[in-house]
Enzyme design. Structure first.
Site, short mmCIF file in Angstrom:
data_model
loop_
_atom_site.label_atom_id
_atom_site.label_comp_id
_atom_site.label_asym_id
_atom_site.label_seq_id
_atom_site.Cartn_x
_atom_site.Cartn_y
_atom_site.Cartn_z
CE LYS A 170 46.22 38.51 44.83
NZ LYS A 170 46.37 37.48 43.78
CE1 TYR A 177 22.84 36.28 70.08
CE2 TYR A 177 25.09 36.78 69.39
CZ TYR A 177 23.82 37.21 69.77
OH TYR A 177 23.55 38.54 69.83
C1 PLP Z 1 47.65 36.85 44.04
C2 PLP Z 1 48.59 36.47 42.97
C3 PLP Z 1 49.94 36.21 43.26
C4 PLP Z 1 50.47 36.14 44.67
O1 PLP Z 1 50.19 34.89 45.21
P1 PLP Z 1 50.68 34.48 46.70
O2 PLP Z 1 50.25 33.07 46.84
O3 PLP Z 1 49.97 35.39 47.64
O4 PLP Z 1 52.15 34.65 46.72
C5 PLP Z 1 50.81 35.98 42.20
N1 PLP Z 1 50.36 35.98 40.93
C6 PLP Z 1 49.06 36.19 40.62
C7 PLP Z 1 48.64 36.15 39.19
C8 PLP Z 1 48.14 36.43 41.62
O5 PLP Z 1 46.86 36.63 41.30
#
Ligand code: PLP
Length: 363
Positions: free
Chosen positions: A34, A251
């Site tokens: 994702k 800044y």
């Molecule tokens: C993002 C996600 C993962 C992966 O989690 P990590 O901590 O990056 O391994 C697994 N399951 C679901 C439902 C997620 O949304």
């Protein structure tokens, strides 16, 4: 061309997938890609992780892109579909759906699809984000089992405290009690569970962050888990200033030298995705900023990160000059150590690399 670059190491991704296999040799791997492959590029990542059994994404467009690029694995939509049109598209492209809320169940019951879809029915085990409560879960399972549009059902949950000392013992018992008697595949494990809670590996594992070579557990390095960083964010020194005691930089003049200080200006700023909070969570080793490497030598950022540039301390790197290479994170500087100096986690930094940063993929 501006010297900033995100280099994606496909061999690191492949190696990290192998680390998943070593930890969970009996599970199928749903690689979580994702958020544009946690900022590494959807297709770059999928190509390197082609040996995974499935890919999980959020948007239906990402899933369709993967299908059209020829990926034949299971493709899972982690939030399911948002309307009936998407459900039709999901069926056409043979996409699997997380089902976490009643309207999605009703959508399936009302649908006429060209092929039934596989679903991952999600239980809320205490995260209180998505999923059916343990008391609703079985009724939803029965409805979906009876639904013509549903082919296979995988039972899933996502634990809230897998990466903390609290662990998952209690919600795991709750999940097992809830699904007692059902003979379906089970999917529970994110990276933290894969690395720390063997009891919950189940039939599918869902690694995300570990594939990218960052740590799922704050305070534990990815290297300790034998993971390799999949992204190097690099740039160069584009200007050098030598300031005297009492002079400040940037800044808000947030850093004031107490001695003659050689300062390097790096072509990387928050518009590239570098966190502006660098240095607001100082550590004894890096009291003024976040760790950064110049010509392979560790130093720290100084002062406030601006939109396009940041400052670093070159006082102890006398040979550094305009054109010297800078690693913002990667092999020498773990993204987790930068995140720690910014009060966040590696996940956020990797996902936030901006579109204007060019990518280079190396095999
Ligand atoms: C993002 C996600 C993962 C992966 O989690 P990590 O901590 O990056 O391994 C697994 N399951 C679901 C439902 C997620 O949304």
């Amino acid at each position: 061309m501006r010297p900033i670059l995100a280099t994606i190491h496909q061999t690191a991704l492949t190696h990290n997938l192998h680390v998943v296999r070593t930890h969970a040799p009996h599970a199928k791997i749903m690689a979580v890609i994702k958020a544009n492959g946690y900022g590494h590029g959807l297709i770059n990542v999928a190509n390197a992780l082609n040996q995974a059994d499935g890919f999980a994404v959020l948007g239906i467009n990402e899933a369709v892109t993967l299908r059209q690029a020829g990926f034949a694995q299971t493709l899972l939509l982690l939030e399911g579909v948002f309307n009936a049109e998407e459900l039709t598209v999901a069926a056409i492209h043979h996409l699997d759906l997380v089902i976490h809320a009643l309207p999605q169940v009703e959508m399936l019951e009302a649908a006429h699809l060209i092929k039934p879809v596989c679903i991952h029915l999600k239980m809320n085990s205490g995260m209180n984000r998505l999923g059916f409560s343990p008391t609703e879960f079985m009724a939803m399972y029965q409805r979906l089992k009876a639904c013509q549009c549903v082919r296979e059902i995988t039972l899933m949950t996502h634990f809230a405290t897998a990466d903390t000392p609290i662990g998952i013992a209690e919600p795991l018992v709750l999940f097992k009690k809830t699904i007692d008697g059902l003979k379906e595949a089970v999917s529970l494990a994110n990276s933290a569970i894969i690395l720390r809670h063997k009891v919950a590996h189940a039939d599918w594992v869902r690694p995300g962050i570990m594939l990218y070579g960052a740590s799922p557990v704050t305070g534990t390095s990815a290297a300790a888990f034998h993971l390799q960083p999949a992204m190097t964010l690099s740039s160069e020194i584009i200007s050098i200033q030598t300031i005297q005691a009492g002079e400040s930089i940037g800044y808000g003049s947030r850093f004031t030298a107490n001695k003659t200080t050689k300062v390097g200006i790096v072509a990387c700023g928050y518009a590239d995705g570098y966190p502006r909070h660098a240095g607001q969570f100082p550590t004894p080793i890096y009291p003024h900023g976040a760790p950064i490497a110049v010509d392979g030598k560790m130093t720290q950022t100084l002062g406030r990160v601006s939109m396009d540039m940041l400052f670093c301390d070159l006082t102890d790197i006398p040979n550094a000059n305009i054109g010297s290479s800078v690693e913002l994170w990667g092999e020498h500087v773990s993204v987790d150590s930068v995140a720690e100096a910014c009060g966040t986690i590696g996940y956020e930094l990797l996902c936030a690399v901006a579109q204007r940063v060019p990518f280079k993929v190396i095999a």
